[in-house]
Write an enzyme that holds these catalytic residues in place. Sequence first.
Site, PDB file in Angstrom:
ATOM      1  N   GLU A 446       1.180  -1.311  -0.117  1.00 44.48           N
ATOM      2  CA  GLU A 446      -0.507  -0.328  -0.168  1.00 44.48           C
ATOM      3  C   GLU A 446       1.349   1.273   0.079  1.00 44.48           C
ATOM      4  O   GLU A 446       1.664   1.648   0.544  1.00 44.48           O
ATOM      5  CB  GLU A 446      -1.291  -0.480   1.280  1.00 44.48           C
ATOM      6  CG  GLU A 446      -0.939   1.490   2.138  1.00 44.48           C
ATOM      7  CD  GLU A 446      -1.557   1.384   3.271  1.00 44.48           C
ATOM      8  OE1 GLU A 446      -1.428  -0.169   4.036  1.00 44.48           O
ATOM      9  OE2 GLU A 446      -2.011   2.277   4.228  1.00 44.48           O
ATOM     10  N   ASP A 519       0.296  -1.542   5.990  1.00 48.89           N
ATOM     11  CA  ASP A 519       0.130  -1.167   7.626  1.00 48.89           C
ATOM     12  C   ASP A 519      -0.763  -1.778   8.489  1.00 48.89           C
ATOM     13  O   ASP A 519      -1.650  -2.466   8.658  1.00 48.89           O
ATOM     14  CB  ASP A 519       0.015   0.816   7.997  1.00 48.89           C
ATOM     15  CG  ASP A 519       0.741   0.962   7.050  1.00 48.89           C
ATOM     16  OD1 ASP A 519       1.962   0.989   6.666  1.00 48.89           O
ATOM     17  OD2 ASP A 519       0.548   2.052   6.927  1.00 48.89           O
ATOM     18  N   ASP A 521      -3.149  -1.045  10.796  1.00 53.87           N
ATOM     19  CA  ASP A 521      -3.459  -0.343  11.853  1.00 53.87           C
ATOM     20  C   ASP A 521      -5.030  -0.583  11.532  1.00 53.87           C
ATOM     21  O   ASP A 521      -4.701  -1.047   9.581  1.00 53.87           O
ATOM     22  CB  ASP A 521      -3.743   1.444  11.511  1.00 53.87           C
ATOM     23  CG  ASP A 521      -3.039   1.551  10.703  1.00 53.87           C
ATOM     24  OD1 ASP A 521      -3.543   0.583   9.597  1.00 53.87           O
ATOM     25  OD2 ASP A 521      -2.770   2.718   9.598  1.00 53.87           O
ATOM     26  N   ASP A 523      -6.944   1.487   8.470  1.00 53.58           N
ATOM     27  CA  ASP A 523      -6.943   1.520   7.000  1.00 53.58           C
ATOM     28  C   ASP A 523      -6.042   0.773   6.387  1.00 53.58           C
ATOM     29  O   ASP A 523      -6.514  -0.119   5.146  1.00 53.58           O
ATOM     30  CB  ASP A 523      -5.653   2.373   6.809  1.00 53.58           C
ATOM     31  CG  ASP A 523      -6.784   4.040   7.034  1.00 53.58           C
ATOM     32  OD1 ASP A 523      -7.985   3.770   7.089  1.00 53.58           O
ATOM     33  OD2 ASP A 523      -6.041   4.868   6.522  1.00 53.58           O
TER      34      ASP A 523
END
Length: 654
Positions: A446, A519, A521, A523
Amino acid sequence: MSEEVNEVINEALDIHVDHEYSDSDIQVLDGLEAVRKRPGMYIASTSAKGLHHLVWEIVDNGIDEAMAGYADTITVTVDQDNVVTVEDNGRGMPVGVNEKTGKSTIETIFTVLHAGGKFGGGAYKVSGGLHGVGASVVNALSEWLEVTVFHEGTAYYVRFENGGHATAALKAIGPCDRSKHGSLIRFKADPQIFTETTVYDHDTLRDRLRQLAFLNKGIRLVFVDEREEEESRRKHTFYYEGGLKEYVAFLNKNRTVIHPEIIYCEGHEQGIEAEAAVQYNDGYQPNVYTFCNNINTVEGGTHLEGFNLALNRIINKYARDNGFLKEKDDNLTTDDCKEGITAIISVKHPDPQYEGQTKTKLGNSEVRKIVSDIFGAQLERFLMENPEQAKSIIEKAALASQARMAAKKARELTRRKSALDIASLPGKLADCSSKDASISEIYIVEGDSAGGSAKQGRDSHFQAILPLRGKILNVEKARQARAFENAEIRSMITAFGCGVMDEVDTSKLRYHKIVIMTDADVDGAHIRTLLLTFFYRYLRPIVEQGYVYIAQPPLYKVQKGQAVRYAYTDHQLEVIKGEMGSGLGIQRYKGLGEMNPEQLWETTMDPKNRTLIRVTINDAEAADQNFSMLMGEEVEPRKNFIIENANFVENLDI
Ligand code: 1YM
């Protein structure tokens, strides 16, 4: 009753046990020993899947008793030690003696191979079906097994252990209330056989028991999991008066339906029962599940063919009769008629024939016409009686037809490009130098910055990097044409090289590890889910065959002087803190971009240190439920899911 039963048992014995009575003991031992020696020949495997097979085998016998009309409740209990109890309130297994073995019928059933699945008399014997391995196999593979039968005011009991031997003959162990009747079986899977695990999976048991309740309306299935702390997970009761109708409602619960009523039909012909339920939603994927004798026929078969025929015939007929299709228009295809459909088709057949690679394709040819007649008549009636709902359905199929033609054009673009191979590889792709797919990996990353670090940090011999910009398209909510126009999606299809949808050919896959690196997290979790949705819907074989992985970047860097360690979980951080003592510098990574190329290599990409999670789809339905829940309109279940983390991934340390 016992006489008829004994006759059938004797028939089975003739085939499988030596005629001389004196030999029957030896035969019995031989049989069960053969099962213990080669369990793989009798159950799917000795992994978790085979373990759960034991439960289904016994539950199926209870379901048979319920389908025959004698029981209405089956309770499955798993205790702290993973001992399973299955109880029904039927007639109770026969407590008489078998003339041929000179032993009780029950002991015979549990010790003679194949003496289980064959018993006729009743309606449909599920146990004769796909995983009908017989109660004796469960006994053979259990450390111990106990049977208690409640019958006409008396409780009877027998226990087997040590490779399936009865410790004593079946005996009355006392009076019981005359109103109590049924069979109770307890067993402990043998850890010497199930070396991987003897721990049952709560969700697997719950989901299948729920499914059985949907498939057998009016039967109550109770699941008690004494290992669960949480009250809401300790006991589930599944009971559906509406059967398949409620099943479809359940599958559509996170979707927006386009007509209020569920189309439902049931009927029987030639001793075969057919039942179907249908409702369309505003999505584009069809979700059709078929069953024969409660077994999920994942490869389809004649019941599905009959359903497809009727769906296509009646929808086109109605569309023409009512001016939705003009004379010059082509007929709607079956795929057009299935866009956004949720359907369950279930048949009960006294003598099912299964075909296909995994023996999950129904082969009985008479079923085609029976399902087509029964479903066709009811569908036609529904459309005529409900013109508003009919309009929604026909218009959706007509739109699907237009979109199909547009998609065909768009898709031809991706196809032509991949045919040119290397020359047409996406510009953003940093390919690896190896052409050996079995060692090649592609990291889907990403963002450009993380993509840059990955490109610098990788081993370019076998690791390719494909950076994606921003969020990828949610294919659950987009038509095919749009998906094929999407640049990120096209990059992936071209880079993988294996084709798309029904043309996927994994032998052409250019990388045997497709690694999603996002990541750690929310998102990142979202992007990962979008990618998995795309893989699941457009490239399902690469998921099914285990080519998709998720990278695990560390959450923390812990430093003391020159020594550096990484923690991938909060728990690990605590352990490392304990080991390294005081004076530590702890850095929490918020994203991949915070790591320099060397760190990214060392922690997340180097095969020597990294942890990859392999994505698996155990159960298309469960996966589909997750995907539609994650991608649907409801926010709360999605939030919980992301917090709990994806349960369609299984841990696999590499
Ligand atoms: C918890 C599992 O096995 N229930 C059960 C099994 C049987 C009967 C009733 C039964 C069947 C028949 C006649 C018949 C079985 N019987 C046999 C066999 N629950 C569970 N409940 N009487 C009782 O089919 O005619 C096999 S299973 F072989 F004895 F007929």
